[in-house]
Each structure stands twice: as structure tokens, then as C-alpha cells.
Scaffold this motif. Structure first.
Motif, short mmCIF file in Angstrom:
data_model
loop_
_atom_site.label_atom_id
_atom_site.label_comp_id
_atom_site.label_asym_id
_atom_site.label_seq_id
_atom_site.Cartn_x
_atom_site.Cartn_y
_atom_site.Cartn_z
N LEU A 1 -58.99 46.28 21.61
CA LEU A 1 -59.03 47.64 22.14
C LEU A 1 -58.81 48.67 21.05
CD1 LEU A 1 -59.32 49.32 24.72
CD2 LEU A 1 -56.85 49.12 25.04
N SER A 2 -57.97 48.34 20.08
CA SER A 2 -57.67 49.30 19.01
C SER A 2 -58.88 49.57 18.12
CB SER A 2 -56.50 48.80 18.16
OG SER A 2 -56.90 47.68 17.38
N LYS A 3 -59.85 48.64 18.12
CA LYS A 3 -61.01 48.80 17.24
C LYS A 3 -62.01 49.83 17.73
CE LYS A 3 -60.74 44.12 15.35
NZ LYS A 3 -60.17 44.60 14.09
N ILE A 4 -61.81 50.38 18.93
CA ILE A 4 -62.70 51.46 19.36
C ILE A 4 -62.18 52.81 18.87
CG2 ILE A 4 -63.38 50.14 21.40
CD1 ILE A 4 -61.66 51.99 23.08
N PHE A 5 -61.03 52.79 18.18
CA PHE A 5 -60.46 54.00 17.59
C PHE A 5 -60.67 53.96 16.07
CE2 PHE A 5 -58.22 53.28 21.54
CZ PHE A 5 -58.19 54.54 22.11
N PRO A 6 -60.55 55.10 15.39
CA PRO A 6 -60.67 55.10 13.93
C PRO A 6 -59.68 54.14 13.28
CG PRO A 6 -60.73 57.34 14.77
CD PRO A 6 -60.40 56.46 15.93
N ARG A 7 -60.07 53.59 12.14
CA ARG A 7 -59.24 52.57 11.49
C ARG A 7 -57.85 53.07 11.17
NH1 ARG A 7 -61.66 49.76 6.22
NH2 ARG A 7 -63.19 49.16 7.81
N ASP A 8 -57.73 54.35 10.74
CA ASP A 8 -56.42 54.86 10.37
C ASP A 8 -55.53 55.12 11.58
OD1 ASP A 8 -57.98 56.91 11.30
OD2 ASP A 8 -57.18 58.41 9.91
N ARG A 9 -56.10 55.02 12.80
CA ARG A 9 -55.30 55.22 14.01
C ARG A 9 -55.00 53.91 14.73
NH1 ARG A 9 -52.74 59.53 13.95
NH2 ARG A 9 -52.58 59.50 16.24
N SER A 10 -55.60 52.81 14.29
CA SER A 10 -55.46 51.55 15.01
C SER A 10 -54.01 51.09 15.12
CB SER A 10 -56.30 50.46 14.33
OG SER A 10 -57.66 50.76 14.42
N ALA A 11 -53.26 51.22 14.03
CA ALA A 11 -51.85 50.78 14.06
C ALA A 11 -51.04 51.58 15.07
CB ALA A 11 -51.24 50.91 12.67
N LYS A 12 -51.29 52.89 15.13
CA LYS A 12 -50.58 53.74 16.09
C LYS A 12 -50.96 53.37 17.52
CE LYS A 12 -48.25 56.50 13.37
NZ LYS A 12 -46.75 56.56 13.41
N VAL A 13 -52.23 53.05 17.73
CA VAL A 13 -52.68 52.67 19.07
C VAL A 13 -52.02 51.37 19.52
CG1 VAL A 13 -54.69 51.95 20.43
CG2 VAL A 13 -54.86 53.92 18.90
N ILE A 14 -51.96 50.39 18.61
CA ILE A 14 -51.31 49.12 18.94
C ILE A 14 -49.83 49.34 19.23
CG2 ILE A 14 -50.64 46.88 18.00
CD1 ILE A 14 -53.31 46.78 16.56
N GLU A 15 -49.18 50.18 18.41
CA GLU A 15 -47.76 50.48 18.65
C GLU A 15 -47.56 51.12 20.02
OE1 GLU A 15 -44.14 53.24 16.82
OE2 GLU A 15 -46.19 53.43 16.07
N ALA A 16 -48.46 52.04 20.40
CA ALA A 16 -48.35 52.70 21.71
C ALA A 16 -48.57 51.70 22.84
CB ALA A 16 -49.34 53.84 21.79
N MET A 17 -49.52 50.77 22.67
CA MET A 17 -49.74 49.76 23.70
C MET A 17 -48.54 48.83 23.83
SD MET A 17 -53.79 48.74 23.59
CE MET A 17 -53.92 48.48 21.81
N ASP A 18 -47.93 48.47 22.69
CA ASP A 18 -46.70 47.66 22.75
C ASP A 18 -45.59 48.40 23.50
OD1 ASP A 18 -47.76 45.51 21.39
OD2 ASP A 18 -47.15 46.24 19.42
N ALA A 19 -45.44 49.69 23.21
CA ALA A 19 -44.40 50.48 23.87
C ALA A 19 -44.67 50.61 25.37
CB ALA A 19 -44.30 51.86 23.23
N SER A 20 -45.94 50.82 25.74
CA SER A 20 -46.27 50.94 27.16
C SER A 20 -46.04 49.62 27.89
CB SER A 20 -47.71 51.41 27.34
OG SER A 20 -48.62 50.45 26.84
N GLY A 21 -46.35 48.51 27.22
CA GLY A 21 -46.07 47.20 27.82
C GLY A 21 -44.58 46.97 28.01
N HIS A 22 -43.78 47.39 27.01
CA HIS A 22 -42.33 47.25 27.12
C HIS A 22 -41.78 48.11 28.26
CE1 HIS A 22 -38.30 46.36 25.73
NE2 HIS A 22 -38.02 47.64 25.67
N ALA A 23 -42.27 49.35 28.35
CA ALA A 23 -41.82 50.24 29.43
C ALA A 23 -42.24 49.69 30.78
CB ALA A 23 -42.40 51.64 29.22
#
Length: 347
Positions: A165-187
């Protein structure tokens, strides 16, 4: 500023893709809801797998043991209480069918309320619609199996889907997107575990309270209010209706005792349990939740109302991290975490 042909084509394709997705969204809505349902179950499976991971077992073994634990708990509950609850639900259905016309007749004798009762749909018609819905629900067994199988795959290797899913975003934003998905899963995990605890406690309190005051089918009514408590704000009121109808048809005194039981249970839930859960899990502003329920119900119907709260948790977390924190630079508290996120460094 001039734009070369390649950049023009790329931007045109992006616009066409977004327009196509917008047009296809209504048709994709059922599938998207199934995917989100699978994600919810996957979160529960991962939560059950956590103790086995702490014991040093591998990911696959932990997930399979977590799934087996959930199934064993459900089987054990059914074995211990299945026969009793089945009999009580059968009795509850018969009592509601008999009590509803009596309650309607008594309400029609009251001033003002009588006019309102005459304007309401006939209970037998509503019961018929409910039966039709039940048969329609039985036809969704295939979707249920699909959700469970999808949840198992999500739980076994969630990183594969997050990276994809992160690969549909720009490469420099992929890490932030994965971090946000991890946080949303934790919440979401914290929210679901908190809701399960709240549902269980409220259901047991109502069960015991109704049994003490002498209302029949107390266990079935306790389970009903517990399940409906998953829907915030409106769920407790809907779940209390069967018990109040039965109590009202039996005796006025029982009706007020039932009101007292439900009121005490919901006061404890609203003033003690929910604040504790929100402090540990995720606190969603009540007004936001109300409008989220209205929007999800309008867009997706009944299933939207059921999934509105966990969906709001996910969207709220993603917006907090990706927009409020990363895009706007605010010092915000990420849902499900105990401390505010530090403001990102400039430059």
C-alpha cells in the motif's frame, strides 16, 4: 514554467486514475467493507498471538495459536452457555412477539403517546422484515468465510500489505505512511480490546441485575445489550428495548426496575468504563463520533453504523499523523500512544 510531454502524460494519467477510482467507489464499497472487516478480525488474531510471540514462538506459529485460542474460547463459551442461551433466546422471541402488541395497546391509551404509537410501523410487519433480513444474512455465509480467510492472511504477514500500500505514495513518504498504518493498527487493537472488555462487563451487569429483579431471559438480554454496546452512543439504547418491552408487558413495577438496571449499567459504562478505556486506548471527540455514525449509516447502511467507530479510529489516527503532524507540523497526541508525538524537525 514549461512542462515536457512526459510530465504532462504522467499528470494526465494520475487525474484519470483518480476520476476512475471516484466513479468506481460506489461499486467497490461492499468489497472495501469486507476488507475492513477482515482487518478488524486480523487485529484480534494478532492480539491473541502476542502472548505466544513473547514466549519466543515464530510469527506463523503464534498467529495460528492465537486463532486457535479465539476459536477455543468461542467453542468453550458455546459449550458452557450455548444450551441455556439458545433456550432463553427462543423464549425471548416468543415473549417479544406476545408482549409487543400489549405494549402498543397500552401506549395508545396514553395522551400524545397514543398518536405517536399509531404512527409507528406495525410490530408484526417489522418482525417479518427482521425474518427476511435474517434469511438474507444467512446468504452472506460466503462473505463471512471470505472475511475470515482474508483476516488469517492479513494476520500472518501484515507487513507485505503495508509495504504494498505504501508504494502508491511517493518514495520519500513511504516510511511515514507505514508508520501511520502501524500506529492506526495499534490504536485499533487497543480500541477493540477496550470495547470487548466494556461489552463483557455491561452484559454481565445487566444479566445479573435483570435476574435479581426477576425479569425472564436475563442471560439472553444481557448478551443482547453487550453485543449492541459495540455500537457507541445509540447501541445501548437499542439493546435495552427488548428487556424494557418484556418488563413493561409483565408489570409496571418490573418495567421501572428494568429501567433502573439499564440506567445503572450505562452510567457505570459511561462514567467509569469508557473513560478508562479511552485513556488507555483512543479518545474520539463525541461530536466527531456522532457525525461519523450518521455519515457511515448514510453511505453504507446498517453495516456502516456497525463499523463506524473502528473506521473512525483508523481515519482519525491517519489524519492525525499524516496531516496534522507531518504536513502541518503540529505537536499532536497520536491516538493509542501515551505521549504526544514530537514536532518534526524543520529542514
Amino acid at each position: 514554467m514549461t512542462m515536457d510531454l512526459g510530465e504532462l502524460v504522467r499528470r494526465t494519467l494520475v487525474v484519470l486514475l483518480l476520476v476512475g477510482l471516484a466513479l468506481a467507489l460506489p461499486m467497490l464499497t461492499p468489497t472495501l467493507l469486507l476488507i475492513f472487516g477482515a482487518i478488524l478480525i486480523a487485529v484480534l488474531i494478532r492480539s491473541a498471538a502476542w502472548p505466544f510471540e513473547q514466549m519466543g514462538l515464530g510469527n506463523t506459529a503464534s498467529v495460528l495459536l492465537g486463532l486457535a485460542t479465539i476459536l477455543l474460547l468461542l467453542f468453550g463459551f458455546g459449550w458452557l452457555f450455548g444450551a441455556q442461551l439458545s433456550g432463553q433466546f427462543a423464549s425471548l422471541q416468543a415473549q417479544l412477539a406476545e408482549a409487543a402488541p400489549q405494549v402498543r395497546a397500552q401506549l395508545e391509551r396514553l395522551p400524545f403517546i397514543g398518536d405517536l404509537a399509531e404512527a409507528t410501523p406495525d410490530v408484526q410487519d417489522m418482525a417479518g422484515q427482521a425474518v427476511n433480513f435474517a434469511f438474507g444474512f444467512l446468504g452472506l455465509v460466503t462473505n463471512l468465510v471470505l472475511v475470515i480467510v482474508g483476516a488469517a492472511y492479513f494476520a500472518l504477514d501484515p507487513d507485505v500489505y503495508k509495504r504494498g500500500l505504501s508504494k502508491i505514495f511517493p518514495r520519500d513518504r513511504s516510511a511515514k505512511v507505514i508508520e501511520a498504518m502501524d500506529a492506526s493498527g495499534h490504536a485499533l487493537k487497543r480500541y477493540l480490546l477496550g470495547q470487548l472488555a466494556t461489552m463483557t462487563i455491561v452484559g454481565v451487569m445487566v444479566w445479573i441485575g435483570l435476574a435479581i429483579v426477576g425479569i425472564p431471559s436475563a442471560a439472553a438480554l444481557g448478551l443482547t445489550i453487550g453485543v449492541f454496546n459495540f455500537i457507541p452512543l445509540i447501541g445501548p439504547f437499542i439493546g435495552a428495548v427488548p428487556g424494557l418491552i418484556i418488563a413493561f408487558s409483565a408489570a409496571p413495577d418490573l418495567f421501572w426496575y428494568a429501567v433502573l438496571v439499564y440506567l445503572v449499567a450505562q452510567q457505570i459504562e459511561g462514567n467509569v468504563l469508557t473513560p478508562m478505556v479511552q485513556n488507555w486506548a483512543v479518545s474520539i471527540p463525541p461530536a466527531l463520533l456522532i457525525f461519523a455514525l450518521a455519515a457511515a449509516g448514510g453511505l453504507f447502511g446498517l453495516i456502516g453504523v456497525i463499523l463506524a467507530a473502528p473506521l473512525t479510529v483508523v481515519i482519525y489516527t491517519l489524519v492525525t499523523m499524516l496531516w496534522s503532524r507531518d504536513a502541518l507540523g503540529h505537536d499532536v497526541k497520536v491516538p493509542g500512544r501515551d505521549t504526544p508525538e514530537p514536532e518534526p524537525a524543520k529542514g
